[in-house]
Design a protein around this motif. Structure first.
Motif, mmCIF file in Angstrom:
data_model
loop_
_atom_site.group_PDB
_atom_site.id
_atom_site.type_symbol
_atom_site.label_atom_id
_atom_site.label_comp_id
_atom_site.label_asym_id
_atom_site.label_seq_id
_atom_site.Cartn_x
_atom_site.Cartn_y
_atom_site.Cartn_z
ATOM 1 N N LYS A 1 96.955 61.771 63.186
ATOM 2 C CA LYS A 1 96.441 60.402 63.035
ATOM 3 C C LYS A 1 97.050 59.691 61.827
ATOM 4 C CE LYS A 1 92.033 61.092 65.482
ATOM 5 N NZ LYS A 1 90.559 61.022 65.381
ATOM 6 N N CYS B 1 94.810 61.078 58.501
ATOM 7 C CA CYS B 1 94.263 62.440 58.392
ATOM 8 C C CYS B 1 95.074 63.352 59.307
ATOM 9 C CB CYS B 1 92.776 62.464 58.774
ATOM 10 S SG CYS B 1 92.468 62.026 60.490
ATOM 11 N N CYS C 1 94.072 65.098 61.911
ATOM 12 C CA CYS C 1 93.551 65.301 63.274
ATOM 13 C C CYS C 1 94.629 64.980 64.311
ATOM 14 C CB CYS C 1 92.351 64.388 63.527
ATOM 15 S SG CYS C 1 90.923 64.843 62.559
ATOM 16 N N VAL D 1 88.154 65.123 65.442
ATOM 17 C CA VAL D 1 87.703 64.269 64.335
ATOM 18 C C VAL D 1 87.493 65.114 63.072
ATOM 19 C CG1 VAL D 1 86.583 62.572 65.813
ATOM 20 C CG2 VAL D 1 85.283 64.545 65.013
ATOM 21 N N CYS D 2 87.485 64.425 61.914
ATOM 22 C CA CYS D 2 87.255 65.100 60.638
ATOM 23 C C CYS D 2 86.525 64.116 59.718
ATOM 24 C CB CYS D 2 88.583 65.540 60.021
ATOM 25 S SG CYS D 2 89.553 64.176 59.359
ATOM 26 N N CYS E 1 88.493 60.551 59.389
ATOM 27 C CA CYS E 1 88.488 59.566 60.475
ATOM 28 C C CYS E 1 87.073 59.248 60.940
ATOM 29 C CB CYS E 1 89.413 59.978 61.628
ATOM 30 S SG CYS E 1 89.129 61.570 62.366
HETATM 31 ZN ZN LIG Z 1 90.543 63.068 61.186
#
Ligand SMILES: [Zn+2]
Length: 497
Positions: free
Chosen positions: A32, A35, A37, A49-50, A53
């Motif tokens: 992304k 990040c 991901c 997701v993390c 994000c």
């Molecule tokens: Zn993320």
């Protein structure tokens, strides 16, 4: 409620259209924008997701270098200047699919600015000026459950999938395009089509409009003819095919003109495009300076691409589109008209790939601009979105070339492939389409035809060879079009010699 529309010719007699196009390109980076991901939309909801994000407190973003590289390459290909130094900005607004309550975008310091692209329509060139191309992140996706339309109105509840949140986007914004007159709908379509071609050549995005990798917003306004004053514009969102871009422009021109000539005023608003009915409907009112409280993103360092790097990236650009078109035309031996039609149909890349897969240039052109263009019109989809690949088209032509099928049977092979019945060879086998050239089967059919048409047979015996056509026709009919016509003719002449 139905809009009143003015006939298109009447619109042009009274007004000059001005277009503006905003195209979002979803980059194909592995991760992304800010990040690590995976930048893959779809799959198990909310699995990719993390904290970053999802916008959780304390999470810190880091810029994706590959996305910056793609942005610069897009900018260079669009003849833009590349900023020596620029920042990201927070665009603040609340929306459930945007977990941070702001979108990280660029505001007054875009990475690419002041470019242009030449667009060809019917042999004429229109220069589209590019105001900017900036980097930003995508939002998540809302799913409204329980209603009939999939929209929020009437839904029982809504779900949000954040897998898409943070996928890198480049937004490419044109300056107002004026002077296109009656060609405005075609210029809009050609711009998006050529932009897509460029993005594909750069290899920075999957660029599938039907998948939302490339999304066009179409701005349109009308000015009283000759006044040179830009009128109030509307912005039709997320138009998802080349064909729809053209239709949406045409529709808005006719709608604006009917309102203006009736003494009304155009409401500055976003509009929704409806693919099925071919109309736009009102979205939300939009002022010119919406207050998003933009401010520089404090968690990201500025982006300052060195001139050495920019020059290095300039060296990786694909061939200039105009140069490429002339080169291909010369290589393929196409006439100006054939080339123009190929470009106009959005088929240049498809024809090129089909030729690369082994088809002769004229054969590749014939199928894409004939059989397949007809299908794309009937189905209301762009050529590129038809469920057939250039490799499959080349394979069908190879089957014609080796006389496994004739042209007529080939059309049935196309039909089968488009219907999802498998590869060309599988369709030929499953539908039993192969031409019969075996002398045993053909000889029997020829004998039957001769017996059924004694007078024709006599003429041929007397030397009137042209009469053989009637017998060939009879054999073809008997064998449901699957006889090798050349061999049938030979057999008829042998038997009646
Ligand atoms: Zn993320």
């Amino acid at each position: 409620m139905t809009d009143t529309l003015m006939p298109f010719d009447d619109v042009l007699a009274a007004f000059d259209p001005a277009l503006g196009l905003e195209v979002h390109v979803e980059l194909n980076t592995a991760s992304k924008m800010f990040c690590g991901c995976p930048a893959v939309f779809g799959g198990e909801p909310n699995a990719g997701v993390c904290p970053t994000c999802l916008g959780l407190p304390g999470a810190m973003p880091v810029v994706n270098g590959k996305a910056v590289e793609s942005a610069i390459r897009i900018g260079l290909a669009l003849n833009c200047d590349i900023a020596e130094w620029c920042r990201f900005a927070r665009k603040n607004y609340f929306y459930p699919d945007m977990p941070k309550n702001f979108q990280t975008s660029q505001y007054d310091e875009p990475i690419c600015f002041d470019g242009w692209m030449d667009v060809d329509v019917d042999g004429e060139t229109y220069r589209v000026e590019i105001e900017r191309a900036h980097m930003e992140e995508d939002t998540g996706k809302s799913l409204h459950v329980g209603g009939a339309t999939g929209r929020i109105h009437g839904a029982d509840y809504s779900l949000v999938d954040y897998n898409r949140a943070g996928i890198p986007l480049i937004e490419i914004v044109t300056r107002p395009i004026t002077g296109a007159g009656e060609k405005a709908p075609e210029v809009a379509k050609a711009y998006v089509a050529q932009l897509r071609e460029l993005i594909v050549a750069l290899g920075v995005s999957e660029a599938r409009m039907d998948q939302g990798n490339l999304r066009a917003d179409v701005n349109l306004s009308l000015a009283p003819k000759g006044s040179g004053v830009l009128g109030t514009r509307t912005e039709t969102k997320n138009v998802n095919s080349f064909r729809s871009v053209e239709r949406a422009v045409r529709y808005e021109m006719q709608r604006h003109a009917a309102i203006l000539s009736g003494g009304g005023t155009i409401l500055q608003e976003t509009r929704h495009w409806h693919e099925d009915t071919g109309i736009t409907t009102s979205g939300r009112e939009k002022s010119d300076a919406e207050d998003y409280r933009y401010f520089p993103e404090p968690d990201l360092v500025p982006v300052a691409p060195s001139r050495e790097w920019v020059d290095e990236l300039r060296g990786t650009l694909p061939e200039n589109p105009t140069v490429r078109r002339s080169r291909l035309q010369a290589e393929w031996g196409f006439s100006d008209l054939e080339m123009r039609d190929t470009v106009g149909a959005g088929a240049l890349g498809l024809v090129e790939e089909t030729i690369a897969e082994g088809a002769a240039p004229q054969a590749a052109r014939k199928w894409w601009l004939g059989e397949l263009a007809r299908r794309s019109n009937e189905d209301g989809v762009d050529l590129v979105d038809l469920p057939i690949t250039p490799a499959q088209v080349a394979r069908i032509q190879a089957l014609v070339d080796d006389r496994t099928v004739n042209d007529k049977l080939a059309r049935q092979v196309f039909e089968g492939v488009l219907a999802g019945e498998g590869s060309p060879d599988e369709v030929v086998a499953a539908r039993g389409l192969a031409v019969v050239s075996d002398d045993g089967a053909l000889g029997a059919a020829v004998d039957t035809a001769i017996a059924a048409n004694p007078d024709v047979a006599d003429k041929i015996r007397e030397g009137k060879v042209a009469a053989a056509g009637a017998l060939i026709g009879a054999v073809m009919k008997e064998m449901r079009g699957q006889a090798d016509a050349g061999r049938v003719r030979e057999l008829i002449l042998e038997k009646l010699a």
